[in-house]
Design an enzyme around this catalytic site. Structure first.
Site, PDB file in Angstrom:
ATOM      1  CG  MET A 253       0.825  -5.613  -5.447  1.00  0.00           C
ATOM      2  SD  MET A 253      -0.590  -5.589  -6.563  1.00  0.00           S
ATOM      3  CE  MET A 253      -0.716  -3.862  -6.905  1.00  0.00           C
TER       4      MET A 253
ATOM      5  CG  HIS B 115       7.079   3.636  -2.441  1.00  0.00           C
ATOM      6  ND1 HIS B 115       6.561   3.695  -1.169  1.00  0.00           N
ATOM      7  CD2 HIS B 115       6.056   3.237  -3.245  1.00  0.00           C
ATOM      8  CE1 HIS B 115       5.289   3.381  -1.192  1.00  0.00           C
ATOM      9  NE2 HIS B 115       4.943   3.081  -2.438  1.00  0.00           N
ATOM     10  CD  GLU B 116      12.728   5.365   2.515  1.00  0.00           C
ATOM     11  OE1 GLU B 116      12.352   5.211   3.686  1.00  0.00           O
ATOM     12  OE2 GLU B 116      13.746   4.821   2.061  1.00  0.00           O
TER      13      GLU B 116
ATOM     14  CG  HIS C 279       6.455  -0.706  -0.555  1.00  0.00           C
ATOM     15  ND1 HIS C 279       6.687  -0.014  -1.719  1.00  0.00           N
ATOM     16  CD2 HIS C 279       5.241  -1.287  -0.690  1.00  0.00           C
ATOM     17  CE1 HIS C 279       5.663  -0.162  -2.529  1.00  0.00           C
ATOM     18  NE2 HIS C 279       4.763  -0.921  -1.941  1.00  0.00           N
TER      19      HIS C 279
ATOM     20  CD  GLN D 272      -4.376  -6.225  -5.613  1.00  0.00           C
ATOM     21  OE1 GLN D 272      -4.115  -7.181  -4.882  1.00  0.00           O
ATOM     22  NE2 GLN D 272      -4.033  -4.982  -5.266  1.00  0.00           N
TER      23      GLN D 272
ATOM     24  CE  LYS E 134      -0.332   5.102  -1.613  1.00  0.00           C
ATOM     25  NZ  LYS E 134      -1.401   4.734  -2.569  1.00  0.00           N
TER      26      LYS E 134
ATOM     27  NE  ARG F 171      -2.028   1.667  -9.931  1.00  0.00           N
ATOM     28  CZ  ARG F 171      -2.529   0.734  -9.098  1.00  0.00           C
ATOM     29  NH1 ARG F 171      -2.634   0.991  -7.816  1.00  0.00           N
ATOM     30  NH2 ARG F 171      -2.909  -0.435  -9.562  1.00  0.00           N
TER      31      ARG F 171
END
Ligand code: PAF
Length: 282
Positions: free
Chosen positions: A30, A34-35, A37, A61, A149, A187
């Site tokens: 989305m 960040h690292e 991804h 979602q 995660k 987030r």
């Protein structure tokens, strides 16, 4: 890096690549990369002939009181990072492209989707599985990569792939953490300085669970009680759930064994964070 915005162009590209028998790796996201991804992207580029990354903030979602309207974005930054990792295609469709007017079909993985995050976010997994199967049908990957995660998301997607005989494999990749232990998440950007400190209670609680289990404690009630105490001792935290459950069906367990999943969701201020680990030696 080729940027594709239409479903038709994406499908044409994939058909051409598949025609040459080349392998397509796919990382759905989305955005606000960040690292975590990027570790999925690197795995894909290392093992596949072509890598496609999608950026699509999937409205289906998000619940009515969730953060769809404020979800962080940095398209230019994302593009730069993907370009430097030699990604072949960035699929960046609009909402209307994925959900044209009149879209009424949804995919639901029953039972698994009702536990843990599914309880507090009704409709979340229905939105995830619906968009993911659509993206699979459009991008036609041989392998798709997801972070551990979102452990339940990974399990739900694997179940969907098995139940519907989808012709691709799913690869889960380890959680990437900041040096202080906080699992990377788009987030995390919402956290104030004070909340950032409190957010460390999630990984600390998981470490506590591991430590207790390694010391011989198997009562999940006793382990959970210690985790709850630790999280509640931090400012601004509100526990959504702390679960010690089976890794595959996410059913609560009374006695922890090797590879039992410890998963939690905690509001820190207004930000809902999730994290998890497996108990045992691995
Ligand atoms: O994990 C995410 O970022 C999303 O749930 C996904 C898999 C891209 C589907 O929208």
């Amino acid at each position: 890096l080729k940027i594709i915005r239409s479903v038709k162009e994406m499908t044409d590209w994939s058909n051409e690549v598949r025609h040459k028998s080349d392998a397509i790796g796919f990382v759905p996201t989305m955005g606000f990369l960040h690292e975590g991804h990027l570790s999925l992207v690197r795995e894909s580029t290392a093992h596949c002939d072509y890598t496609v990354v999608s950026i699509f903030v999937n409205a289906k979602q998000f619940g009515p009181n969730e953060d769809l309207d404020t979800y962080p974005a940095d398209f230019e930054g994302d593009k730069k990072q993907l370009d430097s990792l030699n990604v072949d295609v960035l699929f960046y469709p609009t909402h209307e492209e994925i959900y044209p007017e009149g879209h009424t079909t949804f995919v639901t993985v029953e039972k698994l989707s009702e536990r843990l995050c599914g309880k507090s976010r009704p409709g979340f997994f229905r939105g995830v599985t619906t968009v993911v199967i659509k993206l699979f049908n459009i991008v036609k990957p041989h392998i798709a990569f997801f972070g551990e995660k979102d452990r339940q998301q990974l399990g739900v997607i694997k179940k969907m792939v098995a139940d519907l005989n989808l012709d691709l494999s799913i690869k889960g990749m380890p959680i990437i953490r900041d040096s202080d232990g906080l699992a990377l998440s788009s987030r995390n950007d919402y956290l104030s300085k004070e909340d950032r400190d409190s957010s460390l209670s999630l990984s600390k609680a998981l470490n506590k669970a591991k430590e207790l289990f390694n010391g011989g404690e198997t009562s999940t009630k006793a382990i959970k009680a210690e985790m709850v105490k630790l999280i509640e001792s931090e400012k601004n935290t509100r526990i959504d759930y702390v679960s010690i459950c089976h890794l595959e069906n996410f059913k609560e367990m009374e006695k922890a064994v090797e590879d039992t999943l410890v998963a939690l969701a905690v509001f820190v201020g207004k930000t809902r964070l999730i994290d998890n680990c497996l108990l045992g030696s691995r």
